[in-house]
Scaffold this active site. Structure first.
Site, PDB file in Angstrom:
ATOM      1  N   GLU A 274      -1.681  -7.031   7.484  1.00 53.63           N
ATOM      2  CA  GLU A 274      -0.340  -6.777   8.010  1.00 53.63           C
ATOM      3  C   GLU A 274      -0.082  -7.618   9.256  1.00 53.63           C
ATOM      4  OE1 GLU A 274       2.584  -6.421   7.542  1.00 53.63           O
ATOM      5  OE2 GLU A 274       3.123  -4.296   7.524  1.00 53.63           O
TER       6      GLU A 274
ATOM      7  N   GLU B  47       1.971   5.226   1.087  1.00 55.11           N
ATOM      8  CA  GLU B  47       2.237   5.807   2.405  1.00 55.11           C
ATOM      9  C   GLU B  47       0.945   6.305   3.055  1.00 55.11           C
ATOM     10  OE1 GLU B  47       5.795   8.462   3.688  1.00 55.11           O
ATOM     11  OE2 GLU B  47       4.120   9.835   3.242  1.00 55.11           O
ATOM     12  N   THR B  48       0.847   6.041   4.355  1.00 54.79           N
ATOM     13  CA  THR B  48      -0.299   6.507   5.136  1.00 54.79           C
ATOM     14  C   THR B  48       0.137   7.620   6.079  1.00 54.79           C
ATOM     15  OG1 THR B  48       0.052   5.001   6.992  1.00 54.79           O
ATOM     16  CG2 THR B  48      -1.242   4.151   5.129  1.00 54.79           C
TER      17      THR B  48
ATOM     18  N   GLY C  13      -0.065  -2.219  12.194  1.00 55.63           N
ATOM     19  CA  GLY C  13      -0.574  -3.562  12.458  1.00 55.63           C
ATOM     20  C   GLY C  13      -2.011  -3.682  11.998  1.00 55.63           C
TER      21      GLY C  13
ATOM     22  N   HIS D 187       0.832  -1.199   0.000  1.00 55.14           N
ATOM     23  CA  HIS D 187       0.000   0.000   0.000  1.00 55.14           C
ATOM     24  C   HIS D 187       0.873   1.258   0.000  1.00 55.14           C
ATOM     25  CE1 HIS D 187       0.872   1.034   4.181  1.00 55.14           C
ATOM     26  NE2 HIS D 187       0.745  -0.256   4.458  1.00 55.14           N
TER      27      HIS D 187
END
Length: 191
Positions: free
Chosen positions: A87, A14-15, A25, A12
């Site tokens: 994750e 970047e958050t 997690g 995914h």
């Protein structure tokens, strides 16, 4: 050694929590502007690949689903979610800042290549359980697949698919906005 179908593996984008240095997690944080740009870059890479015979799977966690929507919407109509692509569980450290844990002496941020804190998280999933989960997922595949997942899970999937196993997790490479192609135990980074 087990042979697995051809794979394209995406992490995914970047958050907000990635940018802050916070363990995610099982928790979720939305993609930030850079994360959406990274997913768009993955779409550009995939545009040159014929995915008609590929099944598409994503972690059910929001950041992966959002990345799949951006990266694959030009080519596919259906994305299947599978909880085995989530994750690695971070237990008591999920949602915590890495810098706070380091200040408390619980993790060492000085070893940039180390993934030990993913293994050491109290009540966390650990690498053995993650490897078992990823092996189960890969064994269930019936044909070529695109997988949208997470940093550590992506590394483990590729470690299993290349036959290197969890002992080589730190050497599998990472990164957001890139794609890993795995075929006949050979991994190639596409960016």
């Amino acid at each position: 050694m087990t042979s697995y179908p051809e794979l394209y593996v995406l992490r995914h984008g970047e958050t907000e929590w990635n940018a802050q240095g916070r363990f995610q997690g099982a928790y979720n944080s939305p993609l930030n502007a850079l994360g959406r740009k990274q997913a768009a870059r993955q779409a550009e890479i995939l545009a040159g690949i014929d995915l008609r015979n590929f099944r598409i799977f994503s972690s059910p966690q929001g950041r992966a689903v959002e990345t799949a929507a951006i990266a694959l919407s030009r080519q596919v109509e259906e994305v299947h979610t599978d909880p085995r692509l989530r994750e690695i569980g971070m237990g008591d450290w999920a949602g915590r800042m890495k810098s706070d844990l380091a200040a408390q002496g619980l993790i060492d941020l000085g070893t940039a290549d180390s993934l030990d804190f993913y293994e050491d998280a109290p009540q966390g999933e650990g690498f053995e359980a993650l490897e078992t989960r990823c092996m189960g997922f890969l064994s269930s595949l019936t044909g070529p697949s695109v997988l949208v997942t997470h940093g550590i899970t992506s590394r483990m999937i590729r470690a299993v698919a290349t036959g290197k196993g969890r002992a080589n997790l730190a050497n599998m490479g990472g990164g957001q906005g890139v794609i890993y192609h795995v075929l006949n135990t050979v991994q190639k980074r596409l960016d």
